[in-house]
Design a protein around this motif. Structure first.
Motif, PDB file in Angstrom:
ATOM      1  N   PRO A  17       0.839  -1.206   0.000  1.00  0.00           N
ATOM      2  CA  PRO A  17       0.000   0.000   0.000  1.00  0.00           C
ATOM      3  C   PRO A  17       0.872   1.253   0.000  1.00  0.00           C
ATOM      4  CG  PRO A  17       0.131  -0.901   2.213  1.00  0.00           C
ATOM      5  CD  PRO A  17       0.874  -1.866   1.316  1.00  0.00           C
ATOM      6  N   GLU A  18       0.249   2.415   0.035  1.00  0.00           N
ATOM      7  CA  GLU A  18       0.998   3.666   0.161  1.00  0.00           C
ATOM      8  C   GLU A  18       1.645   3.705   1.544  1.00  0.00           C
ATOM      9  OE1 GLU A  18      -1.080   7.123  -2.324  1.00  0.00           O
ATOM     10  OE2 GLU A  18      -2.478   6.131  -0.961  1.00  0.00           O
ATOM     11  N   LEU A  19       2.954   3.939   1.563  1.00  0.00           N
ATOM     12  CA  LEU A  19       3.704   3.909   2.814  1.00  0.00           C
ATOM     13  C   LEU A  19       4.625   5.109   2.924  1.00  0.00           C
ATOM     14  CD1 LEU A  19       4.853   0.144   2.787  1.00  0.00           C
ATOM     15  CD2 LEU A  19       2.943   1.118   4.102  1.00  0.00           C
ATOM     16  N   ASP A  20       4.848   5.538   4.167  1.00  0.00           N
ATOM     17  CA  ASP A  20       5.882   6.543   4.428  1.00  0.00           C
ATOM     18  C   ASP A  20       7.252   5.887   4.502  1.00  0.00           C
ATOM     19  OD1 ASP A  20       4.083   8.832   4.762  1.00  0.00           O
ATOM     20  OD2 ASP A  20       3.423   7.822   6.591  1.00  0.00           O
ATOM     21  N   PHE A  21       7.285   4.656   5.037  1.00  0.00           N
ATOM     22  CA  PHE A  21       8.553   3.943   5.187  1.00  0.00           C
ATOM     23  C   PHE A  21       8.370   2.468   4.844  1.00  0.00           C
ATOM     24  CE2 PHE A  21       9.094   7.517   8.077  1.00  0.00           C
ATOM     25  CZ  PHE A  21      10.393   7.919   7.812  1.00  0.00           C
ATOM     26  N   LEU A  22       9.315   1.929   4.096  1.00  0.00           N
ATOM     27  CA  LEU A  22       9.466   0.486   3.970  1.00  0.00           C
ATOM     28  C   LEU A  22      10.819   0.149   4.582  1.00  0.00           C
ATOM     29  CD1 LEU A  22       8.580  -2.301   2.979  1.00  0.00           C
ATOM     30  CD2 LEU A  22       9.722  -1.805   0.804  1.00  0.00           C
ATOM     31  N   ILE A  23      10.784  -0.576   5.697  1.00  0.00           N
ATOM     32  CA  ILE A  23      12.013  -0.999   6.365  1.00  0.00           C
ATOM     33  C   ILE A  23      12.397  -2.370   5.800  1.00  0.00           C
ATOM     34  CG2 ILE A  23      13.124  -1.472   8.571  1.00  0.00           C
ATOM     35  CD1 ILE A  23      12.130   1.426   8.236  1.00  0.00           C
ATOM     36  N   ILE A  24      13.639  -2.481   5.313  1.00  0.00           N
ATOM     37  CA  ILE A  24      14.097  -3.743   4.737  1.00  0.00           C
ATOM     38  C   ILE A  24      15.146  -4.347   5.651  1.00  0.00           C
ATOM     39  CG2 ILE A  24      15.173  -4.860   2.755  1.00  0.00           C
ATOM     40  CD1 ILE A  24      14.086  -2.624   1.007  1.00  0.00           C
ATOM     41  N   ASP A  25      14.817  -5.500   6.223  1.00  0.00           N
ATOM     42  CA  ASP A  25      15.746  -6.217   7.095  1.00  0.00           C
ATOM     43  C   ASP A  25      16.643  -7.074   6.206  1.00  0.00           C
ATOM     44  OD1 ASP A  25      17.028  -7.489   9.164  1.00  0.00           O
ATOM     45  OD2 ASP A  25      15.371  -8.865   9.603  1.00  0.00           O
ATOM     46  N   LEU A  26      17.866  -6.594   5.958  1.00  0.00           N
ATOM     47  CA  LEU A  26      18.801  -7.295   5.082  1.00  0.00           C
ATOM     48  C   LEU A  26      19.500  -8.437   5.816  1.00  0.00           C
ATOM     49  CD1 LEU A  26      20.531  -4.283   3.299  1.00  0.00           C
ATOM     50  CD2 LEU A  26      18.916  -5.894   2.267  1.00  0.00           C
ATOM     51  N   PRO A  27      19.989  -9.427   5.083  1.00  0.00           N
ATOM     52  CA  PRO A  27      20.842 -10.431   5.726  1.00  0.00           C
ATOM     53  C   PRO A  27      22.192  -9.815   6.057  1.00  0.00           C
ATOM     54  CG  PRO A  27      20.802 -10.782   3.361  1.00  0.00           C
ATOM     55  CD  PRO A  27      19.812  -9.686   3.644  1.00  0.00           C
ATOM     56  N   PRO A  28      22.967 -10.431   6.931  1.00  0.00           N
ATOM     57  CA  PRO A  28      24.305  -9.899   7.212  1.00  0.00           C
ATOM     58  C   PRO A  28      25.215 -10.028   5.994  1.00  0.00           C
ATOM     59  CG  PRO A  28      23.933 -11.992   8.357  1.00  0.00           C
ATOM     60  CD  PRO A  28      22.634 -11.603   7.755  1.00  0.00           C
ATOM     61  N   GLY A  29      26.209  -9.160   5.928  1.00  0.00           N
ATOM     62  CA  GLY A  29      27.202  -9.272   4.868  1.00  0.00           C
ATOM     63  C   GLY A  29      26.950  -8.358   3.684  1.00  0.00           C
ATOM     64  N   THR A  30      27.585  -8.698   2.562  1.00  0.00           N
ATOM     65  CA  THR A  30      27.554  -7.861   1.356  1.00  0.00           C
ATOM     66  C   THR A  30      27.370  -8.747   0.120  1.00  0.00           C
ATOM     67  OG1 THR A  30      29.966  -7.964   1.232  1.00  0.00           O
ATOM     68  CG2 THR A  30      29.017  -6.066   2.356  1.00  0.00           C
ATOM     69  N   GLY A  31      26.317  -9.526   0.098  1.00  0.00           N
ATOM     70  CA  GLY A  31      26.148 -10.511  -0.962  1.00  0.00           C
ATOM     71  C   GLY A  31      25.122 -10.159  -2.018  1.00  0.00           C
ATOM     72  N   ASP A  32      24.589 -11.216  -2.640  1.00  0.00           N
ATOM     73  CA  ASP A  32      23.677 -11.063  -3.776  1.00  0.00           C
ATOM     74  C   ASP A  32      22.409 -10.287  -3.423  1.00  0.00           C
ATOM     75  OD1 ASP A  32      24.891 -12.682  -6.034  1.00  0.00           O
ATOM     76  OD2 ASP A  32      24.918 -14.167  -4.431  1.00  0.00           O
ATOM     77  N   ILE A  33      21.886 -10.539  -2.230  1.00  0.00           N
ATOM     78  CA  ILE A  33      20.625  -9.889  -1.861  1.00  0.00           C
ATOM     79  C   ILE A  33      20.814  -8.377  -1.751  1.00  0.00           C
ATOM     80  CG2 ILE A  33      18.950  -9.627   0.020  1.00  0.00           C
ATOM     81  CD1 ILE A  33      19.146 -12.652   0.436  1.00  0.00           C
ATOM     82  N   GLN A  34      21.897  -7.948  -1.145  1.00  0.00           N
ATOM     83  CA  GLN A  34      22.152  -6.509  -1.027  1.00  0.00           C
ATOM     84  C   GLN A  34      22.285  -5.868  -2.407  1.00  0.00           C
ATOM     85  OE1 GLN A  34      23.405  -8.804   0.913  1.00  0.00           O
ATOM     86  NE2 GLN A  34      23.548  -8.096   3.017  1.00  0.00           N
ATOM     87  N   LEU A  35      23.012  -6.527  -3.311  1.00  0.00           N
ATOM     88  CA  LEU A  35      23.196  -5.976  -4.656  1.00  0.00           C
ATOM     89  C   LEU A  35      21.877  -5.953  -5.429  1.00  0.00           C
ATOM     90  CD1 LEU A  35      26.612  -7.549  -5.714  1.00  0.00           C
ATOM     91  CD2 LEU A  35      26.153  -5.194  -5.019  1.00  0.00           C
TER      92      LEU A  35
END
Length: 362
Positions: free
Chosen positions: A204-222
């Protein structure tokens, strides 16, 4: 026959945006609406990624208007919506905040969930995406184990509705697989699931979407920074040297020249241990200073220091995060963290242009 402009707008409000599930009036897809006798003319701005269903949208608009005014001559001009990412991916969300860390076990998910709920308490419309596909924690932290998102068809495409709990909207792979099921996926499949959470989920329309990333610097972050324009990142560390070293690497990923996602600030979790029976005592069992060092490196601000309190863990395990209870000893720490985050996001938006989707050649 006299055609009422308001009735035309109402009719068009029944047509849904294929990207968001919101109606096309609310999504600002309709431009230049003009009525001249029986002629109704307007431009429909369609995202490039939805070009394949232009014809379907065209006929849906014509049918909606002619149901109210059968003799109306409807002329729909198609145009691509503005470029730059925000118009095409999650245009209904004002701020996308990634919560990251360098290593696991620092309480990143607990921080992300309590941040989302604290922002909701402050009056914001908030969503929470659990992007930690290998170790999804959101279903447990929100007491939603076993729940499943609803599926529906929109212009022939399968879409998910995020689940709602405590007034925030959320999605997690933990809502799709069984609790004991292991996630065994390579990079491209991981990226594909993240893209589904973005493109195939009707946020829906949101002011914030908080994204809980996995630890590290891998594929999901990119994948994340290549798919949506991330407003900024909140880095979570503990006072321990090991956590600091890894958090610094994760933070530096966001600050790479070809990524360039602003750092909103740093949260130092488990800053000291306070026994329930000795609320004024502080024991620095993980050491001191990592949060402030990370702040210095990122040239940002310390959003908060969260003490290690047993009842924070108990509240999370019980599906009722600490910030929901004003009497909880950690409540003021989480609320202060959210207030500072809001301040820093506002400052970032005043001083900097919106983040663009990252282009990375791999």
């Amino acid at each position: 026959m006299s055609i009422d402009n308001n009735k035309i707008v109402t009719a068009l409000s029944t047509i849904l945006n294929p990207k968001t599930g919101l109606n096309i009036i609310r999504s600002k897809m309709v431009d230049g609406l003009k009525i001249d006798g029986n002629n109704v003319t307007f431009t429909l701005k369609v995202p490039p990624s939805d070009a394949a269903i232009k014809s379907e949208l065209n006929f849906a608009c014509m049918a909606a208007i002619q149901e109210v005014y059968p003799e109306a001559q409807v002329h729909v001009h198609m145009a691509g919506s503005e470029a730059g990412g925000k118009a095409d991916n999650l245009p209904q969300i004002k701020n996308i905040i990634a919560v990251g860390s360098g290593k696991g076990g620092v309480g990143k998910s607990t921080v992300a969930v309590n941040l989302a709920l604290a922002l909701k308490k402050m009056g914001a419309k908030v969503g929470l995406m659990d992007a930690d596909l290998y170790g999804p924690s959101v279903p447990t932290l929100l007491g939603m184990q076993g729940e499943r998102p609803k599926l529906e068809k929109l212009y022939g495409q399968a879409k998910m509705r995020p689940l709602e709990k405590y007034g925030i909207y959320t999605i997690s792979i933990g809502f799709i697989i069984e609790p004991e099921q292991a996630v065994v996926l390579r990079g491209p499949r991981l990226g594909g699931i993240i893209k589904q959470f973005i493109n195939d989920c009707l946020w829906p329309e949101l002011d914030f979407l908080i994204i809980d990333l996995p630890p590290g610097t891998g594929d999901i972050q990119l994948t994340m920074v290549q798919t949506v324009p991330v407003t900024g990142a909140v880095m979570v560390t503990t006072p321990q040297e090991l956590a600091y070293v890894d958090a610094l690497k994760a933070m530096n990923m966001f600050q790479l020249s070809n990524v360039n996602v602003p750092i909103i600030g740093v949260v130092e979790n488990m800053s000291w241990f306070t026994p329930e029976e000795l609320p004024n005592n502080k024991y620095y069992i993980f050491g001191k200073g990592a949060g402030k060092r990370l702040v210095k490196e990122s040239k940002t601000t310390l959003l908060g220091q969260i003490p290690l309190i047993q009842s924070v863990r108990e509240a999370g395990d019980g599906g009722e995060p600490a910030v929901l209870n004003p009497d909880h000893p950690a409540y003021p720490y989480f609320m202060s963290m959210a207030e500072r985050t809001l301040e820093q996001v506002n400052l970032r938006n005043e001083a900097m242009a919106p983040t663009q989707i990252v282009k990375i050649n791999t």
